[in-house]
Each structure stands twice: as C-alpha cells, then as structure tokens.
Design a protein around this motif. Structure first.
Motif, PDB file in Angstrom:
ATOM      1  N   UNK A 117      28.368  -7.230 -27.766  1.00  0.00           N
ATOM      2  CA  UNK A 117      27.151  -6.405 -27.808  1.00  0.00           C
ATOM      3  C   UNK A 117      26.796  -5.898 -26.413  1.00  0.00           C
ATOM      4  N   UNK A 118      26.934  -6.758 -25.399  1.00  0.00           N
ATOM      5  CA  UNK A 118      26.621  -6.367 -24.023  1.00  0.00           C
ATOM      6  C   UNK A 118      27.506  -5.210 -23.575  1.00  0.00           C
ATOM      7  N   UNK A 119      28.801  -5.292 -23.893  1.00  0.00           N
ATOM      8  CA  UNK A 119      29.728  -4.200 -23.529  1.00  0.00           C
ATOM      9  C   UNK A 119      29.379  -2.923 -24.289  1.00  0.00           C
ATOM     10  N   UNK A 120      28.977  -3.079 -25.534  1.00  0.00           N
ATOM     11  CA  UNK A 120      28.710  -1.922 -26.393  1.00  0.00           C
ATOM     12  C   UNK A 120      27.494  -1.121 -25.934  1.00  0.00           C
ATOM     13  N   UNK A 121      26.453  -1.814 -25.434  1.00  0.00           N
ATOM     14  CA  UNK A 121      25.213  -1.117 -25.078  1.00  0.00           C
ATOM     15  C   UNK A 121      25.168  -0.659 -23.617  1.00  0.00           C
ATOM     16  N   UNK A 122      26.205  -1.021 -22.843  1.00  0.00           N
ATOM     17  CA  UNK A 122      26.208  -0.699 -21.409  1.00  0.00           C
ATOM     18  C   UNK A 122      25.879   0.762 -21.113  1.00  0.00           C
ATOM     19  N   UNK A 123      26.474   1.657 -21.886  1.00  0.00           N
ATOM     20  CA  UNK A 123      26.319   3.083 -21.591  1.00  0.00           C
ATOM     21  C   UNK A 123      25.555   3.840 -22.675  1.00  0.00           C
ATOM     22  N   UNK A 127      18.189   1.506 -19.313  1.00  0.00           N
ATOM     23  CA  UNK A 127      18.278   0.304 -18.459  1.00  0.00           C
ATOM     24  C   UNK A 127      17.254  -0.773 -18.815  1.00  0.00           C
ATOM     25  N   UNK A 128      16.018  -0.352 -19.135  1.00  0.00           N
ATOM     26  CA  UNK A 128      14.985  -1.329 -19.483  1.00  0.00           C
ATOM     27  C   UNK A 128      15.319  -2.100 -20.743  1.00  0.00           C
ATOM     28  N   UNK A 129      15.878  -1.401 -21.737  1.00  0.00           N
ATOM     29  CA  UNK A 129      16.260  -2.046 -22.997  1.00  0.00           C
ATOM     30  C   UNK A 129      17.396  -3.033 -22.771  1.00  0.00           C
ATOM     31  N   UNK A 130      18.354  -2.648 -21.926  1.00  0.00           N
ATOM     32  CA  UNK A 130      19.486  -3.542 -21.602  1.00  0.00           C
ATOM     33  C   UNK A 130      18.980  -4.806 -20.930  1.00  0.00           C
ATOM     34  N   UNK A 131      17.996  -4.649 -20.036  1.00  0.00           N
ATOM     35  CA  UNK A 131      17.410  -5.814 -19.364  1.00  0.00           C
ATOM     36  C   UNK A 131      16.751  -6.737 -20.394  1.00  0.00           C
ATOM     37  N   UNK A 132      16.024  -6.136 -21.354  1.00  0.00           N
ATOM     38  CA  UNK A 132      15.352  -6.939 -22.379  1.00  0.00           C
ATOM     39  C   UNK A 132      16.355  -7.720 -23.226  1.00  0.00           C
ATOM     40  N   UNK A 137      19.332 -12.840 -24.469  1.00  0.00           N
ATOM     41  CA  UNK A 137      20.603 -13.572 -24.384  1.00  0.00           C
ATOM     42  C   UNK A 137      20.433 -14.864 -23.599  1.00  0.00           C
ATOM     43  N   UNK A 138      19.676 -14.797 -22.498  1.00  0.00           N
ATOM     44  CA  UNK A 138      19.451 -16.002 -21.683  1.00  0.00           C
ATOM     45  C   UNK A 138      18.679 -17.057 -22.464  1.00  0.00           C
ATOM     46  N   UNK A 139      17.707 -16.630 -23.286  1.00  0.00           N
ATOM     47  CA  UNK A 139      16.953 -17.575 -24.102  1.00  0.00           C
ATOM     48  C   UNK A 139      17.843 -18.208 -25.173  1.00  0.00           C
ATOM     49  N   UNK A 140      18.745 -17.409 -25.731  1.00  0.00           N
ATOM     50  CA  UNK A 140      19.680 -17.941 -26.735  1.00  0.00           C
ATOM     51  C   UNK A 140      20.552 -19.020 -26.104  1.00  0.00           C
ATOM     52  N   UNK A 141      21.083 -18.730 -24.921  1.00  0.00           N
ATOM     53  CA  UNK A 141      21.944 -19.695 -24.226  1.00  0.00           C
ATOM     54  C   UNK A 141      21.171 -20.963 -23.870  1.00  0.00           C
ATOM     55  N   UNK A 191      13.535 -12.356 -31.577  1.00  0.00           N
ATOM     56  CA  UNK A 191      14.219 -12.543 -32.862  1.00  0.00           C
ATOM     57  C   UNK A 191      14.772 -11.217 -33.384  1.00  0.00           C
ATOM     58  N   UNK A 192      14.052 -10.131 -33.163  1.00  0.00           N
ATOM     59  CA  UNK A 192      14.538  -8.807 -33.575  1.00  0.00           C
ATOM     60  C   UNK A 192      15.802  -8.424 -32.811  1.00  0.00           C
ATOM     61  N   UNK A 193      15.817  -8.755 -31.516  1.00  0.00           N
ATOM     62  CA  UNK A 193      17.014  -8.437 -30.708  1.00  0.00           C
ATOM     63  C   UNK A 193      18.218  -9.258 -31.168  1.00  0.00           C
TER      64      UNK A 193
END
Length: 198
Positions: A117-123, A127-132, A137-141, A191-193
C-alpha cells in the motif's frame, strides 16, 4: 459455470534429473485435463520406485517413510482442493499448487499489505494523506508489538476480534506529546485507513 471438476494427483520420479541413481519425487496435479508438476523436495533411489503403484516398493524403513510422506502430501493436496471447492472459488491445478505452497492471498501478511500500500500511494496521494497513512501504520505496528507480542499476522487473522482489539488499543493509547488520549473521531480515522489498506 461448472460446479464440478475432474481432479487427480499422481506421484512420479523425474529420471531426467537423477544423480547417482537418486531421483527427485514429484506430484502431478491435474484439474479438468490441465496439469502442473510439484517438486516434493525429496529424493528416492530409482531401484526403490514402483512405477506401476506410484509408491516406493518393499517394507524397508526408507520405503515406509517415503510412502508415509506421499500419503501425507496426497491428503494435504486434496485438502487444498476441498478448501477451494468449499469456498466456491475457481479451482485450477496451479491454484492448488499455490495453496499447498502457501502462496495464496490468505497466506499473505499484514506487513506485506502495508508495504504494498505504501508503494502504491507514493505518487498518487497528497503528501499530507501519505503522512496520515504512515501514522496509522505506526499505530498498527505498535499494536502488534505490545498487544499481540508479534511483528506481523496473516491477513486471514484480520477478523472482527482483531479490529475490536485494535480499536480498544487506540482508545487507550496516549500519543507522546499530546495533551490527551485520542478522541473517538481520530480512532475512527485510523480504522478507516486500515480498512482502505485491506
């Protein structure tokens, strides 16, 4: 669409790849006339192989072990076929082989999904959405590490309990530098993300 399939499993040795009279064992999976070969990663002395019975001949310890291994492999391959049939999914020889080898989507992991998913949304996203998404992802980990004592789970483990436990974790978590724990709307955003990733 056809609801029944012709299905068979045949064991054989590949004499073309023999080495010092030892040859690799293979399983041939056939569905509706289309077949694939699966290496069983085991060798057998060619003199031990009964080409008619498709089993090791004799009652030696080696022959018994090989035949037991073949019986177990047959059972596992048949179970892969039954699982696909039970789910009403497409059944092909290649899919049965993939299922046996753990290559189907049900064997993919959450971390593999996050990386994809991270690779898919890169481009494609702002930028703000990618940060969110990165924060989620960090909370999941963190949830996996602290609550489940692991670094990854299979996608098939993302059941209702997993979602509820993750939600509870987020409600109780107090982000560093924040004046208070997350409110309900923030938890729902995470949860939506997760849902969008899946």
């Amino acid at each position: 669409m056809r609801s029944t399939n012709t299905f068979s499993i045949l064991f054989f040795v590949n004499k073309k790849k023999k080495n010092d009279d030892q040859a690799l064992l293979y399983a041939r999976i056939t569905v509706d006339g289309k077949r694939v070969n699966l290496s069983l990663k085991r060798k057998i002395d060619i003199s031990l192989w009964d080409a008619t019975k498709k089993r090791a001949r004799g009652s030696s310890s080696e022959a018994r072990q090989i035949n037991l291994y073949l019986d177990q492999t047959h059972t596992q391959l048949f179970q892969c076929y039954q699982d696909l049939k039970f789910k009403g999914e497409l059944i092909t020889a290649q899919l049965i082989k993939a299922s046996y080898g753990g290559e189907l989507e049900t064997s993919k992991t959450l971390q593999e999904l996050i990386d994809y998913h991270t690779r898919k949304i890169e481009s494609t996203l702002a930028p703000g959405t990618i940060i969110n998404f990165g924060i989620t992802e960090n909370y999941i980990k963190r949830f996996l590490k602290t609550s489940l004592k692991t670094t990854d789970v299979f996608l098939k483990q993302l059941d209702y309990k997993f979602i509820c436990d993750f939600e509870t974790f987020l409600h109780k978590y107090w982000p560093k530098g924040h004046p208070k724990a997350m409110n309900h709307n923030t938890v729902m955003k995470h949860l939506q993300r997760l849902r969008k990733m899946v």
